[in-house]
Each structure stands twice: as C-alpha cells, then as structure tokens.
Design a protein around this motif. Structure first.
Motif, PDB file in Angstrom:
ATOM      1  N   VAL A 198      54.989 -19.986  -7.858  1.00 55.20           N
ATOM      2  CA  VAL A 198      56.210 -20.689  -8.260  1.00 55.20           C
ATOM      3  C   VAL A 198      57.444 -19.938  -7.768  1.00 55.20           C
ATOM      4  N   VAL A 199      57.440 -18.619  -7.940  1.00 54.52           N
ATOM      5  CA  VAL A 199      58.572 -17.812  -7.463  1.00 54.52           C
ATOM      6  C   VAL A 199      58.717 -17.936  -5.947  1.00 54.52           C
TER       7      VAL A 199
ATOM      8  N   TYR B 109      48.690 -15.609 -10.066  1.00 52.16           N
ATOM      9  CA  TYR B 109      48.774 -16.429  -8.851  1.00 52.16           C
ATOM     10  C   TYR B 109      49.781 -17.561  -9.044  1.00 52.16           C
ATOM     11  N   LEU B 110      49.700 -18.239 -10.175  1.00 48.95           N
ATOM     12  CA  LEU B 110      50.610 -19.364 -10.424  1.00 48.95           C
ATOM     13  C   LEU B 110      52.067 -18.903 -10.515  1.00 48.95           C
TER      14      LEU B 110
ATOM     15  N   GLN C  28      35.937  -4.962 -15.885  1.00 48.23           N
ATOM     16  CA  GLN C  28      36.243  -6.268 -15.324  1.00 48.23           C
ATOM     17  C   GLN C  28      37.745  -6.547 -15.352  1.00 48.23           C
ATOM     18  N   ILE C  29      38.162  -7.432 -14.454  1.00 47.86           N
ATOM     19  CA  ILE C  29      39.556  -7.873 -14.385  1.00 47.86           C
ATOM     20  C   ILE C  29      39.600  -9.280 -14.963  1.00 47.86           C
ATOM     21  N   PRO C  30      40.352  -9.520 -16.019  1.00 43.20           N
ATOM     22  CA  PRO C  30      40.371 -10.859 -16.632  1.00 43.20           C
ATOM     23  C   PRO C  30      40.770 -11.947 -15.623  1.00 43.20           C
ATOM     24  N   ASN C  31      39.941 -12.989 -15.558  1.00 45.18           N
ATOM     25  CA  ASN C  31      40.251 -14.090 -14.644  1.00 45.18           C
ATOM     26  C   ASN C  31      41.532 -14.809 -15.033  1.00 45.18           C
ATOM     27  N   THR C  32      41.794 -14.876 -16.322  1.00 46.89           N
ATOM     28  CA  THR C  32      43.025 -15.548 -16.767  1.00 46.89           C
ATOM     29  C   THR C  32      44.257 -14.807 -16.258  1.00 46.89           C
TER      30      THR C  32
ATOM     31  N   SER D 176      43.996 -14.536  -5.753  1.00 47.23           N
ATOM     32  CA  SER D 176      43.195 -15.742  -5.528  1.00 47.23           C
ATOM     33  C   SER D 176      41.706 -15.450  -5.461  1.00 47.23           C
ATOM     34  N   VAL D 177      41.322 -14.238  -5.054  1.00 46.57           N
ATOM     35  CA  VAL D 177      39.902 -13.942  -4.841  1.00 46.57           C
ATOM     36  C   VAL D 177      39.278 -13.170  -6.004  1.00 46.57           C
TER      37      VAL D 177
END
Length: 705
Positions: free
Chosen positions: A414-415, A409-410, A399-403, A181-182
């Motif tokens: 859901v799980v 996270y999604l 960098q860490i891809p935001n996507t 999330s962050v």
C-alpha cells in the motif's frame, strides 16, 4: 604427502556421510545469539567492500562472478580473529564463533552487496544474488546520458537522472516485498518438497567445512593467499594509474595485438579483475565471450561499417560510425539475449510446472497435506537420515508467523502504490498495483525453479515488465505521443525484479540455514538487515562513481555501463515498436534470435560431452557493444586455471578461487582511492600512449618545427 592427502579425503568422505554427527556435541545458540553485533559489524564492512567491487564490474562489462567464497572466507577470518584477540586481551564471557553466526554474516553480506547488481546472468553469477539495484541497467538507463546514445528524440518525460535521495527511497520501497511474499512457503520449499537449491547447499557445505579442524586450517591458508593477491592487485592498479593522464592513455590502451586489432577492440588491457573473473567462470563462458567478440567486432560491425551511406547516414569519423550503428544495430545483441532468455524461461518453467504437478499429486495421495504454518510436524520419510531429522527439528523450532509476513506485505504494498508514482510520475498507481498482484505468483515460480535448477529468472520477468507496462503507459498517454512509457517500463522492471529476486534469495538462505542449523528467524532478520544496508550503501557507492568519473556511461570510457543502453533500447522497442529499428536491423535480429534458440536446443539435445563445446548465446551477446578485449583477459585467466588444474588439480581446486578473488577485490577496492583522487582534482602525472610509426614521425616533425 600422498598418504596425508588420502587420509584427508577419507576424513572428508566420513564427514559427508553425517555432517551433524561431527557437530553433535556443540550447542546450537538461539536465534538472537546468532544475529550478534559483531556479525553485523563485520557484515557492514564486507558489504561495503563488496558493493564497491560489484559496482565496478557492473559498470564495466556487467560480468560478475560469484563472490560467495570470498565473503565466506573473509567473514570467517575476521570473526575468528576478533574472538581470539578479545580472548587474548583477557575479556571473559566472549561467545565462541559458530557456523550459525558465520551463516548470518554470509547472508547479510550477500544481501547488502547484491543490491549493487544490475542484471543477473545465471551463467556468470551466483543464482542467489539479488539484482534489485539496477545501477548499471534499468535505473541508469533512465538518464539523459544513456538517452543521448540511443538515438531517440529527446523527451523530458522519458528522462530521470540519478539522484541519491530518490534512489535510496525507491530501493527501500521495493526491496523488501519479496522477502515477505515467500515466508509462508518456507516449510513447503525446504522440508516438504526437499528442493536442492544448489547455490545455497554449496554455501552451507563451505561454512560447515570452515568449522571443522581441517577446514579451519585450510581456510587460514586460503585467506593468506587471498590477502597476497589482493595486495598485489591493489598495487598494480595504483601503478597503472600514474600513466593515465589523458584519453586513451595507460596500460588499458596497450595495443598488444597491433594497432589495427586495437581499433577493433582486440587487445589485452592488463586487467587483474577480468583475469580473476576468467579463473572463476567456467571455460565455456570465457570462450563464448571471446567468440561473441569475434562474431561482432571481427565480422558484423566491419560489414555494417561498409554499409554506411546505404543502411544509415554516412559519418566521417569511422569510430563514430561504429558507435552510431551500435545505437541501432545493438538490437542484434538484444535479440540474442531475448532469444536465450525466452528459451530458458520456457525450459525452466516447464520443469517447474512438471515437478510441481508431480509433487502435488504425490502429496494429495498422502493422509495429510503439508502446511507451512507455526509448528506443524511433517511426516518423516522412510529414508530420513540423522542429518535430516536434526535439521528439520531445528528448522521448525523458530518459526516466523505467517500473519506477520502477510500483513507486512500488504502494508508495504500500500505504501509503495502510494509513493512510487511520486518518484516516477510517468507511472500510475494501477501500474504498481498490478505488479504487486502478479508478483507473488511469479516469486513462487522463481523460488521453486531456482530450487530445482539454480536459475533465477528475475530479470526475465523484469524485461517482460519493460515491454508490457511500457506499452501500456504509452498507449494511455493523453496526447498519443507515448511520452513517459520508457520511464514507466524501466521503473516497473525495477519493481518486479526487486520482488521476484529477493524471493529466491531468501529461500536460498533458508536452505543454507537449514543445513547449518541456523534459525529461520536469524536468516530472515539478517536478510532484512543486509537488504537495508544495501539500500543505503549501493546508491552511495554508485553516487561516488557517478561524481568521480564524469564520463561514466559513455562508450569508450573506463565505465561504459553497457547494460544501461541495452535496457534503454528494450524500453524504446516496447514503446515505439519494431518500426523504430534501422534498415535491415529487424532481419538481423530475427536471425540472431533464432540462432540463440537453435544453439540452446542443440546444447540440450547433444550429450554432456558435446554440449561442453557448444557456445552460450547469453555470454556471446555481452561483447557486441563493448568489444572482445575483456574476453581476452578472461581467456588468459582460463588458461592460467587450465594449466594449474593439469599440474596440481587438488591445490588448484582449493586455492584458485582465493587467488581469483584477491585479483578481483584488490583491483576493485583501488577504485575507492581513485575516486577520492578524482573528486579532489588530483590527476595522474604521465600519459603513456601508443602511436603508429607514421603518426609518431608526424608528431616528431611537429615538435621539432
């Protein structure tokens, strides 16, 4: 000697002016070379070790000091030794041990051992520690053993006893969401907003110092000191074990201040652990704990004891009457905790919102807004130093891809929404879903506030979840009895803490990595790996304690787990309302709640000099249930530190943390062989117990009859 110290101080001042110029000639390894197999192996070893130590502290008083210095020292020592041994054995191509790899070890160890934490008090612990495990608070509070102490009507729907399988599964489900999330906010927090993150910054300074010639020499001496006191503390724990063959036996039951004081829990129990804790914690914390013990066990409980038969049913056993009153009147300590928490919540949130508004307004007036994305460059500030430019360049490199973060996270959400209600059937899917909608906003607020103040409000959000979701679940109970609301509230507390706390943890790690030139990817990967380790190690350690010490969680036992009863009572209050409190308890709660706010207000209005003598309400609340005995231990540790500071301040500053860490670690690690002996059925051979002269005469007469 004085000339040498002056020269060292001058060298330190020069290094402070430009840290990166000291390391300018050293190549910064790629992120894959930072997350090495040897770093992960050392992290697993130290993570398991610190999990045992933290679990012991967690289940005794809940006061857990920062062990970051110990983790950093031991990680540096083990990997330095590893590298030298391989080189001496003739292995070629051995990678040098870098500060970036040291940062990975630090991050991984703290993430692993942090799962074993149950609660987080910023006054007593490092603000970068994740309290997601809850083994001494919300998770253990679900058990039948804690329920029996709360005085509630037994309901199987409000009971969930510890189980290794469901604890590991639950932690894996809820402990990673906060990390993802962050991630999209990393650049804004660290580079654009330039948040301080005091704990992350202090850790970075520590690691940077280890990798200078002077720092390496000092670190070796500190490790040697830690090892000496570790061995002594371990041996002392082993020696004490021989005299604990029965209940109330051993040095921990030594009536050092007299038998009457011992009955009110005023005694020194010869605990190396809490003497060490006292050496690390600020003097005001230790004094506040002792003051809270005097107020509760010296004044309040004796007065409540006199009201038996009036305020509550008479009980023949005086000791039992205190425990019985604690089941109801322990809400007084909860009122102190909530009053202190509410005040600091409003204070930190006010500062957070104010600072955020100022930041946004300032950036709205700039030509471009800061965007946390792939490789976007931020506008250099006019006062940007060489260190800032160097660190920003490396921080933006990997960098860490935001996507990826948002998708993960999604998927995990859901799980989790599908599986958590199967672990806790009292929860509905929409309770969990509501938490995951709100949590990212709270995670941002917590991470931002932690960057400003070093205060994490994760457990405050968790306590709010206990009240809100507990009442929500109870109100939706079909038969109107509120059955299941307690477990629902406690489980949601764990979900909320798991998300919100890890958000501030990761941003602290990003700050540490920023200042040591460690890649954001290596920080993120090491945090994920450390969290995964902790999700297995921490429940396993708790399971060992739970099976080895059968009286764990019971008042008067070696491991009473006081926070578990506090959390259980909070859940009961959320479900049953204020009408569940015993007679006059509400009046006492209101008085102590108001007192906590008034004391905090006085601390903020007073000057810094006067505030150093005003007690801390949160620290005062801790001994209300346990007694003041550990406060005496901590004050003895404070006295040792005070005398040392006066006699040799420079040496005390350098070596007091290793000495304290050695005392804590040695006594904590002793619990592993002690647990193994208990599981094997090996009992101590001697019972050392203390009797009054009258009782001793009766025993002698009985033995001679």
């Amino acid at each position: 000697m004085a000339r040498r110290r002056a020269q060292e101080e001058e060298d330190d001042d020069e290094a402070e002016e430009s840290v990166e110029q000291v390391f300018e000639g050293r190549e910064v390894p790629g992120w894959r070379e930072q997350v090495t197999a040897r770093a992960l192996a050392v992290s697993a070893l130290l993570g398991a070790m610190f999990s045992v130590i933290v679990m012991k502290l967690n289940l005794t008083t809940g006061i857990i000091p920062s062990l970051n210095v110990s983790a950093g020292l031991l990680g540096f020592f083990l990997l330095t030794s590893w590298t030298k041994l391989l080189a001496q054995a003739g292995f070629t191509g051995v990678m040098p041990f870098t500060r970036q790899e040291n940062t990975v070890v630090q991050t991984c160890v703290v993430a692993c051992s942090g799962i074993a934490f149950s609660d987080q008090n910023p006054l007593l612990t490092d603000a970068s520690i994740n309290p997601a495990g809850g083994f001494g608070s919300y998770m253990f509070a679900m058990s039948e053993r804690i329920s029996e102490q709360s005085g509630e009507t037994w309901d199987p729907h409000d009971i969930k006893n510890p189980g290794l399988g469901w604890m590991i599964g639950f932690l894996f489900i809820v402990s990673f969401l906060g990390l993802f999330s962050v991630v999209p906010l990393r650049k804004i927090m660290i580079i654009d907003y330039k948040l301080i993150y005091p704990s992350g910054t202090a850790t970075a300074h520590l690691i940077n110092s280890f990798h200078t010639p002077q720092g390496a020499k000092l670190a070796k001496r500190q490790v040697k000191t830690l090892g000496k006191f570790f061995a002594g503390s371990f041996a002392w724990g082993f020696f004490q074990w021989f005299y604990t063959a029965g209940e109330g036996c051993g040095f921990m039951s030594f009536p050092t201040l007299g038998l009457e004081a011992y009955r009110q829990k005023f005694f020194f129990d010869f605990s190396a652990t809490y003497v060490g804790v006292g050496m690390i914690c600020p003097y005001l914390v230790n004094a506040s704990v002792l003051l809270g013990g005097v107020v509760s066990w010296g004044i309040m409980w004796p007065l409540i004891e006199q009201k038996k038969g009036d305020w509550y049913p008479p009980i023949s056993n005086p000791a039992a009457s205190v425990a019985s009153s604690a089941t109801g009147y322990v809400f007084v300590s909860i009122a102190l905790i909530l009053g202190d928490g509410l005040y600091n919540f409003l204070k930190v949130m006010t500062r957070t919102v104010t600072a955020l508004v100022v930041q946004v307004r300032g950036m709205m007036s700039e030509p471009t807004l800061p965007i946390s994305g792939g490789g976007g460059e931020s506008l250099p500030a006019a006062e940007e130093t060489f260190d800032d430019r160097r660190r920003t360049e490396l921080f933006l490199k990997d960098q860490i891809p935001n996507t990826l973060a948002l998708s993960a996270y999604l998927v995990i959400a859901v799980v989790s929404i599908a599986t958590v209600p199967h672990i806790f059937h009292q929860l509905r899917w929409y309770h969990v879903a509501a938490s995951y909608v709100i949590a990212p906003v709270l995670a941002f607020c917590n991470a931002y506030g932690c960057g400003l103040t070093d205060w994490s409000l994760a457990t405050t959000y968790g306590k709010l979840a206990i009240f809100t979701v507990g009442a929500w679940a109870a109100a939706s109970d079909p038969d109107g009895s509120g059955s299941g609301g307690i477990i629902a509230g406690l489980a949601t507390c764990g979900v909320m803490i798991g998300i919100v706390s890890t958000a501030s943890d990761l941003t602290q790690d990003f700050k540490t990595g920023y200042m040591t030139l460690a890649s954001p990817r290596s920080m993120f990967v090491s945090q994920v790996i450390g969290t995964a380790m902790g999700c297995v190690v921490a429940p396993s350690v708790f399971w060992l304690f739970y099976n080895a010490f059968r009286d764990i969680g019971l008042p008067g036992s070696e491991y009473p787990s006081p926070n578990a009863l506090v959390y259980r009572n909070m859940a009961i209050l959320g479900v049953q309302g204020l009408g569940s409190l015993p007679r006059h308890c509400l009046h006492l709660c209101i008085a102590f709640f108001a007192a906590a706010i008034a004391i905090n207000l006085a601390r903020d209005l007073a000057g810094a000099r006067a505030a150093a003598y005003i007690p801390l309400p949160m620290a005062m609340a801790i001994p209300f249930y346990l007694g003041p005995y550990f406060g005496i231990d901590m004050c003895i540790g404070s006295l040792v530190r005070l005398v040392w500071d006066r006699l040799d301040p420079a040496r005390a500053k350098a070596f007091a943390p290793p000495v304290a860490s050695g005392l804590i670690c040695g006594d904590g690690i002793w619990t592993v062989p002690q647990s193994v002996l208990a599981l094997a059925g090996v009992k101590p051979p001697i019972c050392m117990k203390f009797l009054s002269r009258t009782a001793n005469a009766k025993v002698d007469a009985f033995l001679h009859s």
